[in-house]
Design a protein around this motif. Structure first.
Motif, short mmCIF file in Angstrom:
data_model
loop_
_atom_site.label_atom_id
_atom_site.label_comp_id
_atom_site.label_asym_id
_atom_site.label_seq_id
_atom_site.Cartn_x
_atom_site.Cartn_y
_atom_site.Cartn_z
N LYS A 468 0.76 -1.09 -0.09
CA LYS A 468 -0.14 0.01 -0.04
C LYS A 468 0.84 1.31 0.20
CE LYS A 468 -4.00 0.02 1.91
NZ LYS A 468 -5.11 0.06 2.63
N ILE A 469 1.93 1.35 0.78
CA ILE A 469 2.77 2.68 0.82
C ILE A 469 3.52 2.81 -0.53
CG2 ILE A 469 4.81 1.43 1.66
CD1 ILE A 469 4.93 3.88 3.62
N ALA A 470 3.72 1.78 -1.24
CA ALA A 470 4.21 1.89 -2.47
C ALA A 470 3.62 2.11 -3.48
CB ALA A 470 5.09 0.44 -2.96
N THR A 471 2.21 1.85 -3.35
CA THR A 471 1.08 2.29 -4.24
C THR A 471 0.93 3.81 -4.05
OG1 THR A 471 0.04 -0.02 -4.06
CG2 THR A 471 -1.36 1.97 -5.07
N HIS A 472 1.14 4.26 -2.87
CA HIS A 472 1.11 5.81 -2.59
C HIS A 472 2.21 6.42 -3.13
CE1 HIS A 472 -2.20 4.57 0.46
NE2 HIS A 472 -2.52 5.81 0.71
N HIS A 473 3.38 5.92 -3.14
CA HIS A 473 4.47 6.50 -3.40
C HIS A 473 5.14 5.63 -4.38
CE1 HIS A 473 4.36 9.41 0.00
NE2 HIS A 473 3.76 8.36 0.73
N ARG A 474 4.97 5.95 -5.57
CA ARG A 474 5.17 5.26 -6.78
C ARG A 474 6.60 4.93 -7.04
NH1 ARG A 474 1.07 3.53 -9.47
NH2 ARG A 474 2.67 2.50 -11.20
N GLU A 475 7.73 5.66 -6.30
CA GLU A 475 9.08 5.52 -6.50
C GLU A 475 9.55 4.59 -5.63
OE1 GLU A 475 8.18 8.61 -3.07
OE2 GLU A 475 7.52 8.21 -5.07
N LEU A 476 8.82 3.96 -4.64
CA LEU A 476 9.10 2.88 -3.85
C LEU A 476 8.53 1.41 -4.54
CD1 LEU A 476 7.93 4.04 -0.41
CD2 LEU A 476 10.29 4.04 -1.27
N LEU A 477 7.82 1.33 -5.65
CA LEU A 477 7.48 0.35 -6.31
C LEU A 477 8.51 -0.66 -6.63
CD1 LEU A 477 4.45 1.48 -8.53
CD2 LEU A 477 4.37 -0.20 -6.86
N PRO A 478 9.76 -0.23 -7.16
CA PRO A 478 10.86 -1.20 -7.55
C PRO A 478 11.10 -2.07 -6.35
CG PRO A 478 11.12 0.73 -8.57
CD PRO A 478 9.91 1.10 -7.82
N ARG A 479 11.37 -1.37 -5.08
CA ARG A 479 11.86 -1.88 -3.90
C ARG A 479 10.58 -2.96 -3.44
NH1 ARG A 479 14.52 2.50 0.01
NH2 ARG A 479 14.68 0.70 1.36
N ALA A 480 9.51 -2.34 -3.62
CA ALA A 480 8.25 -3.35 -2.89
C ALA A 480 8.27 -4.61 -3.86
CB ALA A 480 6.98 -2.32 -3.03
N ARG A 481 8.32 -4.58 -5.16
CA ARG A 481 8.31 -5.71 -5.94
C ARG A 481 9.67 -6.60 -5.51
NH1 ARG A 481 7.05 -2.19 -10.43
NH2 ARG A 481 4.92 -2.65 -11.46
N VAL A 482 10.64 -6.22 -5.24
CA VAL A 482 11.81 -7.19 -4.69
C VAL A 482 11.38 -7.81 -3.37
CG1 VAL A 482 14.18 -6.98 -3.91
CG2 VAL A 482 13.66 -5.73 -6.02
N SER A 483 10.69 -6.91 -2.45
CA SER A 483 10.46 -7.39 -1.19
C SER A 483 9.55 -8.54 -1.32
CB SER A 483 9.86 -6.22 -0.25
OG SER A 483 11.00 -5.25 0.07
#
Length: 575
Positions: A468-483
């Protein structure tokens, strides 16, 4: 004088007697050193005040006031030597001061403070005085709050002692007074006192045990027991550091020492608000006293354990609606800290923790930026997630809040990144240490099963928060996908965890759907809701058909809002 003529017509000789009684008590007489010992004085005061109200005679008011003022001052000065209760007498005179203070130019504020500080501090254990005090405060609540707004907040510790000792029978009138105890200066320390309400009851009972009963058949027995003096001595030690003298040969030295040596009990027994105080829950005296109390709880303690959650309900309701943002923000770290420091009663702890968590989530919903402002205490609590079950539950709720509110919103990207990193750390710690791994299952104990289930539940929330936080802040999406990819490909995790991670990875491949499901439920910080995002909070205001729309899609003819069930449901199923 007109009022005297009317009294004469109505057999007013009795009123003259009341006036003479008042005048005699105000002058030097046998009762001058102890006016409360005159049993007829209270009756005369009440009759004369009643006459002032019914006749509304300025002449009578002016005549009565000097006598009442003298009696009030002499009663207060003789309290320490008096064998009689003066609480009811002082309350009656205070009522006159409040009703006619403007006419006689008498400021009731010093008199009210004198009553609370000198009289009620000694007589709060008297149920008659306690009930009369609450009735007086409720009757004059509006006047007191408008004219003397700092009075009740200053003396809230004394009012809590009153209700802690007298119990549930005075709870209803106390709850009507309770909102008046809250002010900017008392808001934060009052929370601590409410959470420690059962401990206050234990402290009062220990004073009674070590120094004699606080309540007797009359005020004389209370005075002989020296218990009020014990409370005053405890207060004096708390303020000045002086040592309390020997309680006498008959005192129980062990109990006396255990309470007077512990700073927590000393601070609890104060009568006035002096701000926040550091309370040491790990002190030996504290632990020993609480364990002894919980092993054989008294009726008074049982009532305190029930009342405290109800008092917190009122406190949190007022906090959400009437308290400014800065105080609410300052309260949340205190709630996070006290979540694991509660009176050791299971039902009480459960009820209080439920209220603490509900308020934290409600405050975050009301002000999402608090998540970013309070990132340091939130991160600290995430680091304690596995210290105890209550800390695990707190961390779980904080994870939900972080994800739901996007780490504080779009304008708090740095704070959101730090919170995201804390969630990553919590996730990787579990994967690397195999907390939910196969090795634990070998133990096979019920405690291990419960622990693993609790940790699986927490990790499900962590995974959701990361998505959810990566969806709010799309710059975090690559790290979220890795996690999430690491969790999805891990087979040492609970199946519920890695399946949820896999589902979120699939959602992330469909940005529009992902934004609708995992994105903000409404516009934050004045931003415009993005196209394709559903505002779920408005669902209750929308018309929602009970019949799925795909059934209606193939129908022709009349508009879809003007149909018969027989048009879409086969006849053989209609029955």
């Amino acid at each position: 004088m007109p009022f005297l003529l009317k009294m004469a017509e109505e057999g007013g000789g009795d009123w003259e007697i009341h006036l003479r009684t008042l005048s005699s008590s105000a002058r030097d007489s046998n009762f001058s050193n102890d006016p409360a010992s005159d049993s007829s004085l209270l009756h005369s005061v009440r009759k004369l005040i009643q006459l002032c109200k019914s006749e509304n005679s300025e002449n009578l008011i002016a005549r009565v006031y000097p006598q009442l003022n003298k009696i009030f001052q002499r009663s207060v000065s003789s309290i320490s030597q008096s064998r009689s209760s003066c609480g009811l007498l002082l309350l009656a005179i205070l009522q006159f001061f409040i009703d006619y203070g403007e006419f006689v130019l008498h400021d009731a504020d010093p008199s009210l403070r004198t009553f609370l500080r000198s009289c009620l501090s000694r007589e709060f254990a008297d149920p008659v005085v306690a009930e009369a005090t609450l009735d007086f405060l409720n009757l004059n609540k509006r006047k007191i709050l408008l004219a003397f707004p700092t009075l009740l907040p200053q003396f809230y510790p004394l009012m809590l002692k009153l209700i802690a000792w007298n119990g549930e029978k005075l709870e209803k009138p106390f709850l009507r007074v309770f909102p008046g105890l809250m002010s900017p200066g008392s808001f934060l320390p009052l929370f601590i006192s409410l959470v420690d309400f059962p401990v206050l009851t234990v402290a009062l009972e220990k004073v009674e045990k070590s120094s004699g009963p606080l309540i007797g058949s009359s005020i004389a027995t209370i005075q002989k027991s020296a218990a009020p003096e014990m409370l005053l001595a405890l207060m004096d030690e708390a303020y000045t550091g002086s040592t309390i003298g020997d309680g006498g040969a008959d005192s129980e030295s062990e109990d006396n020492n255990s309470i007077t040596s512990d700073p927590l009990f000393l601070e609890l027994l104060k009568d006035e608000n002096d701000g926040l105080a550091q309370r040491h829950w790990t002190s030996p005296g504290m632990e020993a006293a609480l364990q002894a109390a919980i092993s054989t709880p008294s009726d008074r303690l049982k009532q305190a354990l029930k009342m405290a959650p109800r008092l917190l309900d009122v406190y949190f309701t007022i906090a959400l609606h009437d308290v400014n943002q800065s105080l609410k923000c300052a309260l949340i770290p205190m709630l996070l800290d006290r979540n694991s420091k509660l009176f050791p009663d299971k039902v009480f702890s459960y009820e209080v923790r439920k209220r603490l968590l509900n308020f934290i989530l409600a405050a975050f919903h009301q002000s999402p930026e608090f998540v970013a402002i309070l990132k340091k205490p939130i991160v600290d609590r995430l680091g304690e997630a596995y210290d105890s079950p209550e800390k695990t539950e707190l961390a779980l709720q904080l994870c939900w809040a972080i994800g739901e509110h996007g780490g504080g919103g779009a304008s708090h990207k740095d704070a959101a990144r730090e919170l995201f990193e804390s969630l990553e750390l919590l996730l990787y710690e579990n994967l690397s240490s195999s907390r939910l791994g196969v090795g634990d299952s070998v133990l096979g104990s019920s405690s291990t099963t419960v622990r693993r289930s609790s940790q699986s539940r927490l990790l499900c929330f962590v995974v959701t928060a990361i998505a959810k936080i990566a969806t709010h802040h799309r710059e975090l999406l690559p790290r979220a996908r890795v996690s999430l990819g690491k969790v999805a490909h891990s087979r040492i995790s609970d199946a519920r965890v890695w399946k949820r991670a896999r589902d979120y990875l699939g959602l992330m491949n469909e940005p529009a759907i992902c934004l609708s499901v995992l994105g903000p439920s409404g516009p934050t910080s004045g931003s415009i809701l993005k196209p394709g995002t559903i505002n779920w909070s408005e669902g209750k205001t929308k018309i929602i058909a009970n019949i799925p729309f795909y059934i209606l899609g193939g129908q022709e003819g009349l508009p879809h809002h003007d149909f018969s069930l027989m048009d879409i449901i086969p006849a053989n199923k209609a029955h």
